[in-house]
Design a protein around this motif. Sequence first.
Motif, mmCIF file in Angstrom:
data_model
loop_
_atom_site.group_PDB
_atom_site.id
_atom_site.type_symbol
_atom_site.label_atom_id
_atom_site.label_comp_id
_atom_site.label_asym_id
_atom_site.label_seq_id
_atom_site.Cartn_x
_atom_site.Cartn_y
_atom_site.Cartn_z
ATOM 1 N N ALA A 64 0.819 -1.212 0.000
ATOM 2 C CA ALA A 64 0.000 0.000 0.000
ATOM 3 C C ALA A 64 0.855 1.265 0.000
ATOM 4 C CB ALA A 64 -0.933 0.010 1.207
ATOM 5 N N ASP A 65 2.098 1.136 0.429
ATOM 6 C CA ASP A 65 3.011 2.275 0.514
ATOM 7 C C ASP A 65 4.151 2.168 -0.495
ATOM 8 O OD1 ASP A 65 1.718 3.516 2.764
ATOM 9 O OD2 ASP A 65 2.596 1.959 4.023
ATOM 10 N N THR A 66 3.889 1.550 -1.630
ATOM 11 C CA THR A 66 4.929 1.383 -2.644
ATOM 12 C C THR A 66 4.531 2.087 -3.932
ATOM 13 O OG1 THR A 66 5.645 -0.721 -1.706
ATOM 14 C CG2 THR A 66 6.245 -0.301 -3.990
ATOM 15 N N LEU A 67 5.434 2.940 -4.398
ATOM 16 C CA LEU A 67 5.263 3.614 -5.678
ATOM 17 C C LEU A 67 5.929 2.748 -6.743
ATOM 18 C CD1 LEU A 67 4.707 6.040 -7.596
ATOM 19 C CD2 LEU A 67 6.889 7.008 -6.795
ATOM 20 N N THR A 68 5.159 2.337 -7.726
ATOM 21 C CA THR A 68 5.682 1.543 -8.836
ATOM 22 C C THR A 68 5.608 2.394 -10.098
ATOM 23 O OG1 THR A 68 4.939 -0.507 -7.799
ATOM 24 C CG2 THR A 68 5.416 -0.594 -10.160
ATOM 25 N N LEU A 69 6.780 2.584 -10.702
ATOM 26 C CA LEU A 69 6.874 3.369 -11.928
ATOM 27 C C LEU A 69 7.397 2.504 -13.059
ATOM 28 C CD1 LEU A 69 8.631 6.576 -10.544
ATOM 29 C CD2 LEU A 69 6.246 6.409 -11.290
ATOM 30 N N GLU A 70 6.699 2.496 -14.170
ATOM 31 C CA GLU A 70 7.233 1.902 -15.385
ATOM 32 C C GLU A 70 7.692 3.080 -16.235
ATOM 33 O OE1 GLU A 70 6.151 -0.822 -19.285
ATOM 34 O OE2 GLU A 70 4.561 -0.303 -17.882
ATOM 35 N N LEU A 71 8.986 3.116 -16.524
ATOM 36 C CA LEU A 71 9.586 4.234 -17.243
ATOM 37 C C LEU A 71 10.083 3.790 -18.609
ATOM 38 C CD1 LEU A 71 11.728 5.624 -14.290
ATOM 39 C CD2 LEU A 71 9.458 6.396 -15.008
ATOM 40 N N SER A 103 12.122 14.759 -11.634
ATOM 41 C CA SER A 103 10.729 15.143 -11.884
ATOM 42 C C SER A 103 10.480 15.474 -13.351
ATOM 43 C CB SER A 103 10.312 16.303 -10.972
ATOM 44 O OG SER A 103 11.131 17.425 -11.157
ATOM 45 N N ASP A 104 11.411 16.194 -13.988
ATOM 46 C CA ASP A 104 11.240 16.506 -15.409
ATOM 47 C C ASP A 104 11.234 15.231 -16.248
ATOM 48 O OD1 ASP A 104 11.231 19.173 -14.730
ATOM 49 O OD2 ASP A 104 13.199 19.626 -15.590
ATOM 50 N N ALA A 105 12.182 14.331 -15.971
ATOM 51 C CA ALA A 105 12.293 13.106 -16.755
ATOM 52 C C ALA A 105 11.101 12.181 -16.523
ATOM 53 C CB ALA A 105 13.599 12.375 -16.428
ATOM 54 N N VAL A 106 10.749 11.934 -15.273
ATOM 55 C CA VAL A 106 9.661 10.995 -14.975
ATOM 56 C C VAL A 106 8.332 11.503 -15.539
ATOM 57 C CG1 VAL A 106 8.305 9.937 -13.115
ATOM 58 C CG2 VAL A 106 10.810 9.929 -13.010
ATOM 59 N N ALA A 107 8.134 12.815 -15.531
ATOM 60 C CA ALA A 107 6.894 13.368 -16.097
ATOM 61 C C ALA A 107 6.739 12.974 -17.569
ATOM 62 C CB ALA A 107 6.871 14.882 -15.949
ATOM 63 N N MET A 108 7.865 12.850 -18.275
ATOM 64 C CA MET A 108 7.815 12.460 -19.693
ATOM 65 C C MET A 108 7.995 10.957 -19.911
ATOM 66 S SD MET A 108 9.865 15.496 -21.658
ATOM 67 C CE MET A 108 11.271 15.631 -20.565
ATOM 68 N N MET A 109 8.628 10.270 -18.968
ATOM 69 C CA MET A 109 8.980 8.857 -19.151
ATOM 70 C C MET A 109 7.941 7.881 -18.617
ATOM 71 S SD MET A 109 12.992 9.006 -18.004
ATOM 72 C CE MET A 109 13.269 7.246 -18.257
ATOM 73 N N ALA A 110 7.083 8.322 -17.717
ATOM 74 C CA ALA A 110 6.162 7.403 -17.032
ATOM 75 C C ALA A 110 5.167 6.782 -18.012
ATOM 76 C CB ALA A 110 5.426 8.113 -15.905
ATOM 77 N N VAL A 111 5.253 5.471 -18.117
ATOM 78 C CA VAL A 111 4.275 4.711 -18.891
ATOM 79 C C VAL A 111 3.105 4.396 -17.967
ATOM 80 C CG1 VAL A 111 3.858 2.570 -20.174
ATOM 81 C CG2 VAL A 111 6.085 3.724 -20.339
ATOM 82 N N THR A 112 3.432 3.930 -16.764
ATOM 83 C CA THR A 112 2.437 3.713 -15.714
ATOM 84 C C THR A 112 3.027 4.178 -14.392
ATOM 85 O OG1 THR A 112 3.166 1.447 -15.264
ATOM 86 C CG2 THR A 112 1.354 1.709 -16.836
ATOM 87 N N ALA A 113 2.155 4.596 -13.491
ATOM 88 C CA ALA A 113 2.548 5.011 -12.143
ATOM 89 C C ALA A 113 1.437 4.585 -11.201
ATOM 90 C CB ALA A 113 2.773 6.516 -12.079
#
Length: 175
Positions: A64-71, A103-113
Amino acid sequence: MPITVKRRTETINIVLDQEKAQELINLGHDLTNALNSRVKVEGGNPRARKLAQRIEALKEECAADTLTLELRALPFSKWKRVLEDNTPDPKKPLGRDMVGLASDAVAMMAVTAVVGGEPLPEQDLTNDALRKAFNEMTDGQLTIIVQAVMKLNGEAADPKAAFDLASKTLESSGN
């Protein structure tokens, strides 16, 4: 026929609860030590098994406290812009704004969050929202993100060494 580029992707997990993250790290060290123990017990290693079970249980608690990012890696021009925008003095790349870069990169790279299995709303994936969230993270948490961003965008994706090694191996084995 046009050239089609398929950029690399990577999925990362950041445990947002640092107490639980540290407990997982400690248990991981204990498990490594237990697995490397020279003491052999009939029926396996009960200490290692208990530690592994505790890690799995804690992993479930952390979900519940894990951020999963697909970049997904950025095209060169966008990556260059991110680097330029977050490097005030090109002669001092270590002075780079890592929170800004992330923040700049992830805003453009995030496929899923996703956090806790729930997709993040788009407004939480803007540069400003990510900067605010990343500013709250510890160095250890932010490092996971920055390393993934740098790996996807900054490492050469050149398989030549693997090709060469495979050729030499096959030649020497007579296959």
